[in-house]
Enzyme design. Sequence first.
Site, PDB file in Angstrom:
ATOM      1  N   SER A  66     -91.416  19.261 -56.405  1.00  0.00           N
ATOM      2  CA  SER A  66     -90.346  18.834 -57.315  1.00  0.00           C
ATOM      3  C   SER A  66     -88.945  19.214 -56.863  1.00  0.00           C
ATOM      4  CB  SER A  66     -90.592  19.392 -58.725  1.00  0.00           C
ATOM      5  OG  SER A  66     -91.595  18.652 -59.372  1.00  0.00           O
ATOM      6  N   LYS A  69     -86.801  16.339 -56.025  1.00  0.00           N
ATOM      7  CA  LYS A  69     -86.131  15.555 -57.063  1.00  0.00           C
ATOM      8  C   LYS A  69     -84.614  15.684 -56.980  1.00  0.00           C
ATOM      9  CE  LYS A  69     -90.046  16.053 -60.267  1.00  0.00           C
ATOM     10  NZ  LYS A  69     -90.570  16.766 -61.451  1.00  0.00           N
ATOM     11  N   TYR A 194     -92.763   8.399 -53.810  1.00  0.00           N
ATOM     12  CA  TYR A 194     -92.652   9.658 -54.540  1.00  0.00           C
ATOM     13  C   TYR A 194     -93.588  10.727 -53.969  1.00  0.00           C
ATOM     14  CZ  TYR A 194     -92.740  13.027 -58.358  1.00  0.00           C
ATOM     15  OH  TYR A 194     -92.669  14.190 -59.098  1.00  0.00           O
ATOM     16  N   TYR A 246     -88.172  23.302 -65.065  1.00  0.00           N
ATOM     17  CA  TYR A 246     -89.078  22.703 -66.052  1.00  0.00           C
ATOM     18  C   TYR A 246     -88.680  23.153 -67.459  1.00  0.00           C
ATOM     19  CZ  TYR A 246     -91.752  21.958 -61.747  1.00  0.00           C
ATOM     20  OH  TYR A 246     -92.137  21.616 -60.484  1.00  0.00           O
ATOM     21  N   VAL A 264     -94.141  22.908 -57.470  1.00  0.00           N
ATOM     22  CA  VAL A 264     -95.451  23.505 -57.711  1.00  0.00           C
ATOM     23  C   VAL A 264     -96.149  23.977 -56.434  1.00  0.00           C
ATOM     24  CG1 VAL A 264     -95.823  22.301 -59.893  1.00  0.00           C
ATOM     25  CG2 VAL A 264     -96.604  21.256 -57.752  1.00  0.00           C
TER      26      VAL A 264
END
Length: 310
Positions: A66, A69, A194, A246, A264
């Site tokens: 992540s 992102k 992705y 998160y 993660v």
Amino acid sequence: MIDKLDKETLEAWLDNVSSYAEDGRVADYIPALSKRDPNELAASIYYLDGDCVKAGKVDCCFTLQSISKVLSLALALIDNGEDYVFDRVGMEPTGDPFHSIYRLEQHRPSKPLNPMINAGALAVSDMIRGGSIEEKVGRLLSFLHELTDDHTIQVNEGVADSEYETAFLNRSLLYYLKQHGVIAGDVEETLKVYTHQCSIDVNVQSLSKIGAVFANEGRDLNSGRQIIPKHLARICKTFMVTCGMYDASGSFAIKVGLPAKSGVSGGVMASLNGFGGIAVYGPALDDKGNSVVGLKLLEVLSNRYDLSIF
């Protein structure tokens, strides 16, 4: 002026927090990640003057997950501009888990609340320009090569395949986004972009240098060339503060107070204007999906050296 840490001090701080790995658990819902050693730890600080201090298993590579992102958002903003991106993805934090579909069903229009949750990141991946999966992923890799000056960075194809084959929830999110006109591209192609962006391998030095470029307002540390427009770098760092950890972003802001993004795989990237970038790797995660060692080391460093932006 914040004093620099030397290698011995960073090694000592990393060793002091290493026992926290026992409180976490390696991600097992992506088979390729479940094999990582929870005690394989590393940290790096990349200062704006180019000095880099590293500790632990510094040659260990791990996938961005992540953390990617932030990078895909920066590239999508460069490609399309703010109006286009934020017409399709919101700017608000959420207290829901990163993979939740709940808020999509609650809001009209059904656009993701922010680019740091999975639904928003999938929509952002769809916005990266390119005529094929290979071109889009290639452009993202070239962007990372430019940020890090490390042209060896590549996609870990084994992890990418593992993620793609088990991405049932992300596939569901994409179909929902497609149904409501948030994404324009093909679902499977967007999912492959992705999963490939999440599976890019880095080490802590490269990751801390990316954080340092953001801390340098998007400018290359050596040449001063503007890689990311200043206002877009600011937008990305703001999302790191409000949504980067998160649904633990609020407590992280209070305890640590740095723009940061976790993944993660166990990586965490932090960025502090006027200071540089910090990266920590520790694969054992808490129940929010954040590295337990990464969180603790950043908390210790922030408190010890008064790094909080608040």
